[in-house]
Design an enzyme around this catalytic site. Structure first.
Site, PDB file in Angstrom:
ATOM      1  N   ALA A 232      14.351   0.295  12.865  1.00 41.82           N
ATOM      2  CA  ALA A 232      13.410   1.203  13.519  1.00 41.82           C
ATOM      3  C   ALA A 232      13.619   1.164  15.034  1.00 41.82           C
ATOM      4  O   ALA A 232      14.561   1.762  15.544  1.00 41.82           O
ATOM      5  CB  ALA A 232      11.979   0.834  13.131  1.00 41.82           C
ATOM      6  N   ARG A 233      12.775   0.437  15.752  1.00 37.74           N
ATOM      7  CA  ARG A 233      12.890   0.345  17.205  1.00 37.74           C
ATOM      8  C   ARG A 233      12.928  -1.120  17.620  1.00 37.74           C
ATOM      9  O   ARG A 233      12.178  -1.955  17.102  1.00 37.74           O
ATOM     10  CB  ARG A 233      11.714   1.057  17.892  1.00 37.74           C
ATOM     11  CG  ARG A 233      11.767   2.571  17.790  1.00 37.74           C
ATOM     12  CD  ARG A 233      12.937   3.127  18.582  1.00 37.74           C
ATOM     13  NE  ARG A 233      12.989   4.588  18.613  1.00 37.74           N
ATOM     14  CZ  ARG A 233      13.718   5.327  17.781  1.00 37.74           C
ATOM     15  NH1 ARG A 233      14.434   4.733  16.835  1.00 37.74           N
ATOM     16  NH2 ARG A 233      13.724   6.631  17.888  1.00 37.74           N
ATOM     17  N   GLU A 262      18.975  -0.892  25.040  1.00 35.51           N
ATOM     18  CA  GLU A 262      20.180  -0.277  24.465  1.00 35.51           C
ATOM     19  C   GLU A 262      20.879   0.582  25.516  1.00 35.51           C
ATOM     20  O   GLU A 262      20.217   1.229  26.322  1.00 35.51           O
ATOM     21  CB  GLU A 262      19.813   0.581  23.250  1.00 35.51           C
ATOM     22  CG  GLU A 262      19.232  -0.236  22.107  1.00 35.51           C
ATOM     23  CD  GLU A 262      18.915   0.602  20.875  1.00 35.51           C
ATOM     24  OE1 GLU A 262      19.074   1.840  20.920  1.00 35.51           O
ATOM     25  OE2 GLU A 262      18.511   0.025  19.854  1.00 35.51           O
ATOM     26  N   HIS A 281      22.725   0.501  16.474  1.00 34.28           N
ATOM     27  CA  HIS A 281      21.751   1.584  16.267  1.00 34.28           C
ATOM     28  C   HIS A 281      22.413   2.819  15.643  1.00 34.28           C
ATOM     29  O   HIS A 281      22.269   3.937  16.139  1.00 34.28           O
ATOM     30  CB  HIS A 281      21.050   1.964  17.576  1.00 34.28           C
ATOM     31  CG  HIS A 281      19.677   2.534  17.342  1.00 34.28           C
ATOM     32  ND1 HIS A 281      18.661   2.432  18.254  1.00 34.28           N
ATOM     33  CD2 HIS A 281      19.151   3.211  16.277  1.00 34.28           C
ATOM     34  CE1 HIS A 281      17.563   3.024  17.780  1.00 34.28           C
ATOM     35  NE2 HIS A 281      17.848   3.498  16.574  1.00 34.28           N
ATOM     36  N   ILE A 282      23.130   2.582  14.545  1.00 30.92           N
ATOM     37  CA  ILE A 282      23.859   3.657  13.888  1.00 30.92           C
ATOM     38  C   ILE A 282      23.286   3.956  12.497  1.00 30.92           C
ATOM     39  O   ILE A 282      23.933   4.658  11.705  1.00 30.92           O
ATOM     40  CB  ILE A 282      25.371   3.341  13.775  1.00 30.92           C
ATOM     41  CG1 ILE A 282      25.630   1.917  13.260  1.00 30.92           C
ATOM     42  CG2 ILE A 282      26.045   3.509  15.118  1.00 30.92           C
ATOM     43  CD1 ILE A 282      25.441   1.731  11.786  1.00 30.92           C
TER      44      ILE A 282
END
Length: 307
Positions: A232-233, A262, A281-282
């Site tokens: 998620a985050r 990021e 983050h893919i």
């Protein structure tokens, strides 16, 4: 404006051809691969877009003020935390998101990270390539019969929960906004999820209320040897607390696809920690999701512009 056609600004370097076809009546301006907030503001001043499709970076009040014609900000994905929604509301600018467009992709990444942690996929691969054969000494975790806690039960969380259920896992789910849950998700409060889960997967948006939801206190409340997965985050996790919990073996392993800052730059405290599996983050970055998100982002923006 710099052109006769009204402008769509894309905070990225590209957009799926199917999405571009929907925007044929507009000039599409790309901000580049990794635009800064200042660059986005400058492009807004130059082109006065009627719509912004947000892929990377943040869109704040300064960008909105630089584009007096702006009517809609459309997220190329489901999470809108990079958009200042308070500022948008104050200016009468609609914020929309491609909810569900990348659900399959992200849920599959979460499952991949869970399996990588449970089965020591990365470590065993590295050992094999180094010439080792650890069959006599290695024991993996069997997920069937274990409990997974799913925090956030939107399209992604529910899809992940369905896959976990298919593997024979007991699924606990927390989401104060979710209603009419499928039978295989047992609704639970967070305290129950921390206490009873063998693995926890995060699928909720990042808000001011849940920042660092996974922290030293909540990790201490978990079962010893819990697996933590986050697609998620990054801001949902106190990264220093997670690293300490991994090193103390309170957390057996973690699979992370998002981070507090990021892109992640070296050196980072997670680097070299064998029981933390990382991806950049893919989760939502597949060929199929790229098209789905682009088309949804374009359609959502056009729906606003066309009333």
């Amino acid at each position: 404006m710099s052109a006769e056609k009204p402008v769509f600004l894309v905070t990225g370097a590209d957009l799926a051809s199917d999405a571009l076809a929907l925007l044929r009546d507009y000039q599409v301006v790309f901000a580049g691969k990794t635009p800064t907030e200042d660059e986005i503001v400058a492009l807004c001043k130059q082109h006065d877009p009627v719509a912004i499709i947000v892929r990377y970076s943040k869109v704040g009040a300064a960008a909105m003020d630089a584009a007096p014609s702006l009517k809609v900000i459309s997220k190329h994905g489901s999470g809108t935390d990079t958009i200042d929604k308070v500022a948008a509301t104050a200016r009468g600018i609609k914020v929309v998101a491609a909810v569900g467009a990348n659900a399959a992709a992200v849920a599959e990444q979460a499952l991949a990270l869970l399996l990588a942690c449970a089965k020591s996929v990365v470590t065993l691969d590295q050992r094999m390539h180094a010439g080792h054969w650890d069959k006599a000494t290695h024991k993996s975790v069997e997920l069937e019969g274990r409990t997974v806690g799913v925090v956030g039960l939107g399209a992604i969380g529910q899809r992940f929960a369905r896959m976990a259920d298919a593997m024979g896992m007991r699924v606990l789910g927390f989401d104060p906004y979710a209603t009419e849950l499928p039978a295989y998700i047992q609704s639970a409060d967070l305290e129950t999820i921390w206490r009873e889960s063998d693995a926890i997967s995060l699928h909720c948006p990042l808000t001011a209320d849940n920042a660092k939801l996974v922290n030293a206190k909540t990790l201490a409340a978990c079962k010893k040897g819990v697996i933590i997965v986050n697609t998620a985050r990054g801001g949902l996790i106190d990264e220093a607390a997670l690293l300490e919990a991994v090193q103390s073996e309170q957390v057996a392993s973690a699979g992370l696809d998002s981070f507090a800052v990021e892109p992640m730059t070296a050196p980072h405290p997670f680097h070299g920690e064998k029981r933390i599996t990382l991806s950049p983050h893919i989760g939502g970055v597949t060929a199929d999701a790229y098209v789905k998100m682009g088309v949804a982002a374009a359609r959502n923006a056009l729906a606003v512009l066309n009333g």
